[in-house]
Design a protein around this motif. Sequence first.
Motif, PDB file in Angstrom:
ATOM      1  N   PHE A   1      62.821  13.689  38.171  1.00  0.00           N
ATOM      2  CA  PHE A   1      61.509  14.090  37.630  1.00  0.00           C
ATOM      3  C   PHE A   1      60.468  13.375  38.481  1.00  0.00           C
ATOM      4  O   PHE A   1      60.554  12.156  38.681  1.00  0.00           O
ATOM      5  CB  PHE A   1      61.380  13.653  36.162  1.00  0.00           C
ATOM      6  N   ARG A   2      59.520  14.129  39.007  1.00  0.00           N
ATOM      7  CA  ARG A   2      58.528  13.574  39.924  1.00  0.00           C
ATOM      8  C   ARG A   2      57.143  14.012  39.451  1.00  0.00           C
ATOM      9  O   ARG A   2      56.931  15.212  39.279  1.00  0.00           O
ATOM     10  CB  ARG A   2      58.763  14.244  41.291  1.00  0.00           C
ATOM     11  N   ALA A   3      56.223  13.082  39.227  1.00  0.00           N
ATOM     12  CA  ALA A   3      54.892  13.491  38.754  1.00  0.00           C
ATOM     13  C   ALA A   3      53.805  12.698  39.459  1.00  0.00           C
ATOM     14  O   ALA A   3      53.992  11.519  39.796  1.00  0.00           O
ATOM     15  CB  ALA A   3      54.782  13.280  37.243  1.00  0.00           C
ATOM     16  N   LYS A   4      52.675  13.389  39.675  1.00  0.00           N
ATOM     17  CA  LYS A   4      51.509  12.736  40.294  1.00  0.00           C
ATOM     18  C   LYS A   4      50.264  13.217  39.565  1.00  0.00           C
ATOM     19  O   LYS A   4      50.199  14.381  39.168  1.00  0.00           O
ATOM     20  CB  LYS A   4      51.343  13.208  41.759  1.00  0.00           C
ATOM     21  N   PHE A   5      49.282  12.332  39.420  1.00  0.00           N
ATOM     22  CA  PHE A   5      47.969  12.758  38.906  1.00  0.00           C
ATOM     23  C   PHE A   5      46.935  12.054  39.783  1.00  0.00           C
ATOM     24  O   PHE A   5      46.748  10.837  39.691  1.00  0.00           O
ATOM     25  CB  PHE A   5      47.808  12.383  37.431  1.00  0.00           C
ATOM     26  N   LEU A   6      46.300  12.826  40.656  1.00  0.00           N
ATOM     27  CA  LEU A   6      45.428  12.238  41.677  1.00  0.00           C
ATOM     28  C   LEU A   6      43.978  12.682  41.511  1.00  0.00           C
ATOM     29  O   LEU A   6      43.700  13.863  41.300  1.00  0.00           O
ATOM     30  CB  LEU A   6      45.910  12.671  43.077  1.00  0.00           C
ATOM     31  N   GLN A   7      43.076  11.713  41.642  1.00  0.00           N
ATOM     32  CA  GLN A   7      41.632  11.987  41.618  1.00  0.00           C
ATOM     33  C   GLN A   7      40.961  11.171  42.721  1.00  0.00           C
ATOM     34  O   GLN A   7      41.615  10.340  43.373  1.00  0.00           O
ATOM     35  CB  GLN A   7      41.029  11.591  40.262  1.00  0.00           C
ATOM     36  N   ASP A   8      39.641  11.372  42.900  1.00  0.00           N
ATOM     37  CA  ASP A   8      38.964  10.603  43.970  1.00  0.00           C
ATOM     38  C   ASP A   8      37.536  10.183  43.607  1.00  0.00           C
ATOM     39  O   ASP A   8      36.729   9.925  44.482  1.00  0.00           O
ATOM     40  CB  ASP A   8      38.961  11.397  45.290  1.00  0.00           C
ATOM     41  N   TRP A   9      37.241  10.064  42.288  1.00  0.00           N
ATOM     42  CA  TRP A   9      35.835   9.909  41.896  1.00  0.00           C
ATOM     43  C   TRP A   9      35.342   8.472  41.783  1.00  0.00           C
ATOM     44  O   TRP A   9      34.165   8.253  41.506  1.00  0.00           O
ATOM     45  CB  TRP A   9      35.552  10.669  40.591  1.00  0.00           C
ATOM     46  N   THR A  10      36.210   7.470  41.999  1.00  0.00           N
ATOM     47  CA  THR A  10      35.713   6.083  41.853  1.00  0.00           C
ATOM     48  C   THR A  10      35.737   5.313  43.180  1.00  0.00           C
ATOM     49  O   THR A  10      35.723   4.081  43.179  1.00  0.00           O
ATOM     50  CB  THR A  10      36.515   5.295  40.787  1.00  0.00           C
ATOM     51  N   ILE A  11      35.772   6.028  44.299  1.00  0.00           N
ATOM     52  CA  ILE A  11      35.904   5.351  45.596  1.00  0.00           C
ATOM     53  C   ILE A  11      34.643   4.533  45.946  1.00  0.00           C
ATOM     54  O   ILE A  11      34.736   3.466  46.543  1.00  0.00           O
ATOM     55  CB  ILE A  11      36.257   6.385  46.701  1.00  0.00           C
ATOM     56  N   SER A  12      33.482   4.996  45.530  1.00  0.00           N
ATOM     57  CA  SER A  12      32.248   4.274  45.873  1.00  0.00           C
ATOM     58  C   SER A  12      32.168   2.923  45.143  1.00  0.00           C
ATOM     59  O   SER A  12      32.288   2.856  43.908  1.00  0.00           O
ATOM     60  CB  SER A  12      31.032   5.122  45.498  1.00  0.00           C
ATOM     61  N   ALA A  13      31.917   1.868  45.915  1.00  0.00           N
ATOM     62  CA  ALA A  13      31.798   0.522  45.326  1.00  0.00           C
ATOM     63  C   ALA A  13      30.506   0.391  44.516  1.00  0.00           C
ATOM     64  O   ALA A  13      30.353  -0.548  43.722  1.00  0.00           O
ATOM     65  CB  ALA A  13      31.834  -0.527  46.438  1.00  0.00           C
ATOM     66  N   ASP A  14      29.570   1.324  44.703  1.00  0.00           N
ATOM     67  CA  ASP A  14      28.291   1.280  43.967  1.00  0.00           C
ATOM     68  C   ASP A  14      28.405   1.846  42.546  1.00  0.00           C
ATOM     69  O   ASP A  14      27.470   1.730  41.756  1.00  0.00           O
ATOM     70  CB  ASP A  14      27.217   2.096  44.708  1.00  0.00           C
ATOM     71  N   LEU A  15      29.508   2.506  42.266  1.00  0.00           N
ATOM     72  CA  LEU A  15      29.665   3.110  40.934  1.00  0.00           C
ATOM     73  C   LEU A  15      29.755   1.982  39.899  1.00  0.00           C
ATOM     74  O   LEU A  15      30.615   1.105  40.017  1.00  0.00           O
ATOM     75  CB  LEU A  15      30.958   3.948  40.920  1.00  0.00           C
TER      76      LEU A  15
END
Length: 376
Positions: A156-170
């Motif tokens: 069983f292989r699962a991934k949940f990927l996002q990219d919305w917190t990369i900015s250090a200013d957030l």
Amino acid sequence: MKELRIGMIGYGFMGRAHSNAYRKVNNFFDLAYRPVLKAACGRDEKNARAFADKWGYESVETDWKKLLERKDIDAVDICAPNNMHKEIAIAAAKAGKMILCEKPLAMNAAEGEEMCRAVESAKVPNIVWYNYRRVPAVTFAKQLIDAGKLGKIFHFRAKFLQDWTISADLPQGGAGLWRLDVNAAGSGVTGDLLAHCIDTAIWLNGSISKVTAMTETFIKERKHNLTGKVEKVGIDDACAFLARFANGSLATFESTRYARGHKAQYVFEINGEHASIAWDLHDLHRMDFFDHKDEGPLRGWRSIHITDGDHPYMKNWWVPGLQIGYEHSFVHQVADFLQGLADNKPAGPTFRDALETQKVCDAVLTSARSGQWQNV
Ligand SMILES: NC(=O)c1ccc[n+]([C@@H]2O[C@H](COP(=O)([O-])OP(=O)(O)OC[C@H]3O[C@@H](n4cnc5c(N)ncnc54)[C@H](O)[C@@H]3O)[C@@H](O)[C@H]2O)c1
């Protein structure tokens, strides 16, 4: 039709998704119950009123405790951040209300245990919004596995990927950004995203017995919206773990909010003795299937458009070939919850089911700290 009078707590992302589901469900499903949007609760009266007007709630409350005192509310829907779930759910159970609670059930398994005890001793119907179970392709995967089409499951292989917190200013904390604040969220991607993958995995393939994990917090400090100060970040920005299922299969799970280019890429793949299944949230109305029994030269992965009347839930929607989307998983959850009430057969995942996912999340975070395998 019997009325199920809803009191909604929180009017953000999930407040909208659930309200939409309550409004639509009886248009598409024949049910003995009908949700009535009785009250919307939020701390800011003006915003709560605007939400109530937009979605058709009859009234507004600014204190969830007042909402629980009301005799004209049958069911409470908890759409507030994770650190509110326990207190509201336990009080709601004591007040005899049915509870539909957002995921993750709690901040940790100890809180989840208390919540289970509260709903079980009050004997109130309860459910947790692990809605991806009710995407028709995911439900169909469950049917195929239960029918033995995959045979023994190896992987069983699962991934949940996002990219919305990369900015250090957030910044962290407060509206919308409570997910970055460990005191409001409990954890980062583990409780927010991997919890979905774990719930689906347990539902499809049974209990997870042990895990070994690594986590990372890439941005160590962020300004806190509530205090105005730069504060340590306590959540996991990324997490990857290996797991063993009780049935002997092996699993890998990965989640991050730092995968540039991915917005909500939830994918899983299951490899069995006879067949494999793959699913991708970005293409949620398809299920990829490989059947080793297919004839030699024609054998290959097929992409099944999950829109026929004999696919789960689909006969309630349009005609074959016309697909549905994300919001429908919530409509299906409400439909199943209401059907469960009518049949006196509670639809899952109940609080008790969701506690199992919470225990896996706890084990993942413990293992990430210790660097050791951790039993669930
Ligand atoms: N099932 C899913 O796929 C899914 C998706 C997103 C979020 N969630 C879960 O749903 C819950 C809410 O997340 P969201 O994305 O809707 O958050 P959000 O920030 O969009 O909304 C949270 C709401 O809670 C309200 N709130 C906060 N404290 C409150 C209090 N004391 N009393 C009343 N209202 C209060 C806020 O004002 C806001 O309206 C979280 O537990 C989250 O993990 C689940």
